[in-house]
Design a protein around this motif. Structure first.
Motif, PDB file in Angstrom:
ATOM      1  N   SER A 120       0.854  -1.200   0.000  1.00  0.00           N
ATOM      2  CA  SER A 120       0.000   0.000   0.000  1.00  0.00           C
ATOM      3  C   SER A 120       0.881   1.239   0.000  1.00  0.00           C
ATOM      4  CB  SER A 120      -0.922  -0.001   1.219  1.00  0.00           C
ATOM      5  OG  SER A 120      -1.835  -1.070   1.160  1.00  0.00           O
ATOM      6  N   GLY A 121       1.955   1.214   0.801  1.00  0.00           N
ATOM      7  CA  GLY A 121       2.909   2.318   0.781  1.00  0.00           C
ATOM      8  C   GLY A 121       3.580   2.477  -0.564  1.00  0.00           C
ATOM      9  N   SER A 122       3.882   1.358  -1.208  1.00  0.00           N
ATOM     10  CA  SER A 122       4.505   1.423  -2.533  1.00  0.00           C
ATOM     11  C   SER A 122       3.567   2.025  -3.569  1.00  0.00           C
ATOM     12  CB  SER A 122       4.933   0.013  -2.983  1.00  0.00           C
ATOM     13  OG  SER A 122       5.892  -0.525  -2.097  1.00  0.00           O
ATOM     14  N   LEU A 123       2.258   1.895  -3.343  1.00  0.00           N
ATOM     15  CA  LEU A 123       1.283   2.490  -4.256  1.00  0.00           C
ATOM     16  C   LEU A 123       1.052   3.970  -3.975  1.00  0.00           C
ATOM     17  CD1 LEU A 123      -1.378  -0.343  -4.592  1.00  0.00           C
ATOM     18  CD2 LEU A 123       0.019   0.620  -6.421  1.00  0.00           C
ATOM     19  N   CYS A 124       1.671   4.473  -2.902  1.00  0.00           N
ATOM     20  CA  CYS A 124       1.587   5.910  -2.612  1.00  0.00           C
ATOM     21  C   CYS A 124       2.719   6.679  -3.276  1.00  0.00           C
ATOM     22  CB  CYS A 124       1.622   6.142  -1.100  1.00  0.00           C
ATOM     23  SG  CYS A 124       0.120   5.659  -0.238  1.00  0.00           S
ATOM     24  N   LYS A 125       3.949   6.203  -3.126  1.00  0.00           N
ATOM     25  CA  LYS A 125       5.100   6.934  -3.655  1.00  0.00           C
ATOM     26  C   LYS A 125       5.961   6.091  -4.587  1.00  0.00           C
ATOM     27  CE  LYS A 125       9.043   9.805  -2.241  1.00  0.00           C
ATOM     28  NZ  LYS A 125       8.694  10.977  -3.069  1.00  0.00           N
ATOM     29  N   GLY A 126       6.029   4.784  -4.342  1.00  0.00           N
ATOM     30  CA  GLY A 126       6.836   3.936  -5.186  1.00  0.00           C
ATOM     31  C   GLY A 126       7.461   2.811  -4.383  1.00  0.00           C
ATOM     32  N   PRO A 127       8.228   1.940  -5.044  1.00  0.00           N
ATOM     33  CA  PRO A 127       8.821   0.764  -4.384  1.00  0.00           C
ATOM     34  C   PRO A 127       9.790   1.098  -3.258  1.00  0.00           C
ATOM     35  CG  PRO A 127       8.918   0.561  -6.776  1.00  0.00           C
ATOM     36  CD  PRO A 127       8.483   1.958  -6.488  1.00  0.00           C
ATOM     37  N   VAL A 128      10.176   2.362  -3.120  1.00  0.00           N
ATOM     38  CA  VAL A 128      11.095   2.730  -2.036  1.00  0.00           C
ATOM     39  C   VAL A 128      10.507   2.361  -0.679  1.00  0.00           C
ATOM     40  CG1 VAL A 128      10.217   5.094  -1.783  1.00  0.00           C
ATOM     41  CG2 VAL A 128      12.580   4.580  -1.164  1.00  0.00           C
TER      42      VAL A 128
ATOM     43  N   GLY B  61       2.073   3.626 -16.399  1.00  0.00           N
ATOM     44  CA  GLY B  61       2.400   3.768 -14.989  1.00  0.00           C
ATOM     45  C   GLY B  61       3.605   2.935 -14.602  1.00  0.00           C
ATOM     46  N   LEU B  62       3.668   1.683 -15.072  1.00  0.00           N
ATOM     47  CA  LEU B  62       4.785   0.816 -14.724  1.00  0.00           C
ATOM     48  C   LEU B  62       6.095   1.318 -15.328  1.00  0.00           C
ATOM     49  CD1 LEU B  62       3.235  -2.761 -14.943  1.00  0.00           C
ATOM     50  CD2 LEU B  62       4.043  -1.561 -12.898  1.00  0.00           C
ATOM     51  N   ALA B  63       6.024   1.853 -16.540  1.00  0.00           N
ATOM     52  CA  ALA B  63       7.236   2.401 -17.166  1.00  0.00           C
ATOM     53  C   ALA B  63       7.768   3.578 -16.359  1.00  0.00           C
ATOM     54  CB  ALA B  63       6.941   2.835 -18.599  1.00  0.00           C
ATOM     55  N   LEU B  64       6.861   4.391 -15.853  1.00  0.00           N
ATOM     56  CA  LEU B  64       7.293   5.541 -15.054  1.00  0.00           C
ATOM     57  C   LEU B  64       7.755   5.113 -13.665  1.00  0.00           C
ATOM     58  CD1 LEU B  64       4.707   8.148 -16.267  1.00  0.00           C
ATOM     59  CD2 LEU B  64       7.177   8.389 -16.371  1.00  0.00           C
ATOM     60  N   VAL B  65       7.195   4.025 -13.118  1.00  0.00           N
ATOM     61  CA  VAL B  65       7.721   3.475 -11.857  1.00  0.00           C
ATOM     62  C   VAL B  65       9.177   3.075 -12.056  1.00  0.00           C
ATOM     63  CG1 VAL B  65       7.614   1.493 -10.304  1.00  0.00           C
ATOM     64  CG2 VAL B  65       5.533   2.736 -10.861  1.00  0.00           C
ATOM     65  N   TRP B  66       9.455   2.435 -13.178  1.00  0.00           N
ATOM     66  CA  TRP B  66      10.838   2.044 -13.504  1.00  0.00           C
ATOM     67  C   TRP B  66      11.722   3.284 -13.642  1.00  0.00           C
ATOM     68  CZ3 TRP B  66      13.774  -2.322 -13.959  1.00  0.00           C
ATOM     69  CH2 TRP B  66      15.004  -2.182 -14.624  1.00  0.00           C
ATOM     70  N   GLN B  67      11.222   4.263 -14.364  1.00  0.00           N
ATOM     71  CA  GLN B  67      12.020   5.467 -14.618  1.00  0.00           C
ATOM     72  C   GLN B  67      12.239   6.280 -13.343  1.00  0.00           C
ATOM     73  OE1 GLN B  67      10.932   8.100 -18.013  1.00  0.00           O
ATOM     74  NE2 GLN B  67      10.783   9.719 -16.476  1.00  0.00           N
ATOM     75  N   GLU B  68      11.185   6.439 -12.546  1.00  0.00           N
ATOM     76  CA  GLU B  68      11.259   7.308 -11.369  1.00  0.00           C
ATOM     77  C   GLU B  68      11.943   6.643 -10.180  1.00  0.00           C
ATOM     78  OE1 GLU B  68      10.239  10.553 -10.987  1.00  0.00           O
ATOM     79  OE2 GLU B  68       9.950  10.563 -13.147  1.00  0.00           O
TER      80      GLU B  68
END
Length: 591
Positions: free
Chosen positions: A178-186, A243-250
């Motif tokens: 749920s946290g990863s869906l807020c800002k990212g996998p960090v 969205g997934l491409a930008l998760v990878w990029q960001e």
């Protein structure tokens, strides 16, 4: 004896509640008074367009795809907007404020569980008055949501570390993803870092390989990917963003091969003390003492120091660095400070903590005294360079300073009645002063400073002046991307025109120059909204198409430099004398 223990237990629970109430004050007081700033405009504009179009899986700004963050934080804001029936600065910032208070609660509970009620309260008081948490809790962003899920996951792990079963793992992974869906996998990575030292030390890592863990992990991963898959499957033909491409990029690309935010490797050496201000002296002393007397500390303190070190190394190794990226380290720094402070007697031969405490005390009381002196000087003999009257901000400063001084005088007496631990009696007055100083700045003085700019008045005038102008005849001119904040405040039902400014146009055939020329040459009513620096730098053949001065502009702030004044926004009305307002047109909110 039992009656006495119950009395102390009830008193401590009341203190815990009081700390959470103070956290709510710092998070929620006057939260919606300031206009949107910086990246806040992106969140507000995306939610506005989601509500207008009914599409909650394809975020846009001014009709253009903008999927650089996962969707959950947008959905939280949209839910609050639906419940409240409005979308404004308060609603946009509410999820961050709620997450900030949640982080304080989780830190308090973690300190209480691993060490003592005193550690939990001291850590919570340090965290709730820290610059990093207050500043991010009062912004529309995803950083405190990320922090809250991290602390909830760590708290859950320590609560269930001896009860590893499917439920334990499922709740843990649901919080993490749920946290990863807020800002990212960090969020997932930093949670893993927080668990790793204890899992390795006790060989608990093997439990994470059990079928119960793997099954729960599969559910968590599925939860994470579902919104992205649905978004991809339902992409409109005109939506060219993944969205997934930008998760990878960001996230992944930023870590190993950053394309922006390339701060030096030593950035976080000064960022961490900045984020934990005003407690930096005490934290630095606690860190030195913790490392020096590492062998004397308990196993939980060992875990804490290792986590702080690993988080610092992780963010330092990332190629993309910004000061607030390392916000997740702050609760752990607060906990370490509290742990070492409550064990000062064990290090009586060392002057590290007493020196740090005295420096901390001097800084907090010195800031209150300095603020009083400076505010009095500005009130009595304001400098000419201010450019505007400083009465209101001087009075605000005087009131905050007097309140801080009063807190320093009164709270030692209150502390003797409320708390038993001597360490809490020491920190209580400092925490009270920090609460007044930090709360006074973020909740009162900063809002007073914004009154000088009169941005609410400026925004109101923009909305009034452009209410009857078609969207395509309202142009926002900027050097980079369109200013999302202005898009939000214009509140149009369709995209406005974006004109891209360049320092040097390549010639008459330059597409950006031709777009500006075409917009300005039209004989239809229109409005150009831009910063003064860009309008003043336009080539002569473009600037002569504009009125000599803007119809209205933002007001300057006190002590604002000439270059800063050029960053003020202005509105140039075009052909306004040729058209009268139409009837029946409405803004998005009115619709």
């Amino acid at each position: 004896m039992d009656r006495e223990q119950n009395r102390f237990a009830e008193r401590y629970e009341r203190l815990d509640i009081a700390i959470l109430i103070l956290a709510c004050v710092l998070a929620f007081f006057a939260l919606g008074d300031r206009p949107l700033r910086g990246a806040e405009g992106r969140w507000a504009s995306i939610i506005r367009e989601m509500l207008f179009t009914g599409d909650y899986f394809h975020p846009t700004i001014n009709g253009e795809p903008y999927f650089d963050k996962p969707l959950v934080t947008y959905w939280l804001i949209a839910t609050l907007a639906f419940i409240s029936g409005t979308l404004n600065e308060l609603v946009v910032r509410l999820p961050s404020a709620i997450a900030g208070v949640t982080s304080v609660w989780a830190t308090l509970r973690l300190g209480r569980q691993l060490w003592s009620p005193a550690v939990g309260r001291i850590a919570a008081m340090i965290l709730l008055t820290s610059y990093g948490l207050i500043s991010q809790s009062r912004l529309a962003a995803a950083d405190t949501e990320n922090l809250a899920t991290l602390m909830l996951a760590i708290l859950w792990y320590w609560s269930r570390r001896d009860k590893f079963n499917f439920t334990t793992f499922l709740v843990l992974y649901l919080i993490v993803f749920s946290g990863s869906l807020c800002k990212g996998p960090v969020a997932a990575v930093v949670t893993a870092i927080g668990i790793l030292p204890d899992a390795l030390a006790g060989k608990r890592w093997k439990a994470f390989l059990r079928p119960a863990s793997l099954c729960a992990l599969t559910i968590g991963i599925a939860l994470y990917f579902v919104p992205f898959i649905w978004s991809s499957k339902t992409n409109p033909a005109s939506y060219h963003s993944s969205g997934l491409a930008l998760v990878w990029q960001e996230n992944i690309q930023r870590f190993f091969s950053p394309f922006d935010h390339k701060a030096p490797m030593y950035t976080y050496i000064h960022s961490v003390p900045l984020l934990i201000l005003p407690w930096a002296p005490l934290f630095i002393a606690a860190l030195i003492a913790g490392v020096k007397y590492f062998a004397r500390l308990d196993k939980h303190a060992h875990w804490l120091i290792k986590v702080i070190g690993l988080i610092f190394i992780f963010f330092t190794l990332s190629g993309s660095r910004r000061s607030y990226y390392i916000l997740p380290i702050v609760p752990f720094c607060a906990l370490l400070t509290a742990v070492i402070l409550t064990r000062m007697k064990e290090f009586s031969s060392s002057r590290i903590m007493p020196t740090g405490f005295n420096v901390q005390k001097g800084i907090l009381f010195g800031v209150a005294a300095l603020e009083l002196v400076v505010s009095l000087v500005f009130l009595i003999a304001p400098p000419r360079s201010a450019g505007v009257s400083l009465v209101s901000i001087s009075i605000a400063g005087i009131l905050v300073a007097l309140a801080a001084i009063a807190a320093a005088i009164i709270t030692p007496r209150i502390a003797h009645r409320l708390v038993v631990q001597p360490e809490e009696k020491l920190i209580f007055p400092l925490a009270a002063v920090a609460f007044v100083v930090m709360g006074g700045f973020f909740c009162v003085q900063r809002n007073t400073l914004e009154d000088y700019r009169s941005e609410h008045e400026f925004i109101s005038r923009i909305q009034s002046a452009t209410a009857w102008i078609p969207s395509d005849r309202i142009a926002l001119m900027d050097k980079g991307n369109i200013d999302a904040k202005m898009v939000f405040y214009l509140d149009k039902g369709s995209p406005v025109t974006f004109l891209r400014y360049r320092d040097k146009f390549t010639g008459e055939q330059d597409s950006d120059k031709r777009a500006i020329m075409s917009f300005l040459q039209s004989d239809q009513i229109g409005a150009l909204i831009a910063q003064a620096r860009y309008v003043e730098a336009l080539p002569a053949e473009l600037s002569r198409l504009l009125p000599a001065a803007p119809a209205f502009e933002e007001k300057p702030l006190p002590f604002e430099s000439k270059s800063s004044r050029l960053e003020r926004w202005g509105v140039w009305l075009l052909n306004s004398q040729n058209t009268t307002p139409g009837k029946g047109d409405k803004t998005t909110n009115e619709k």
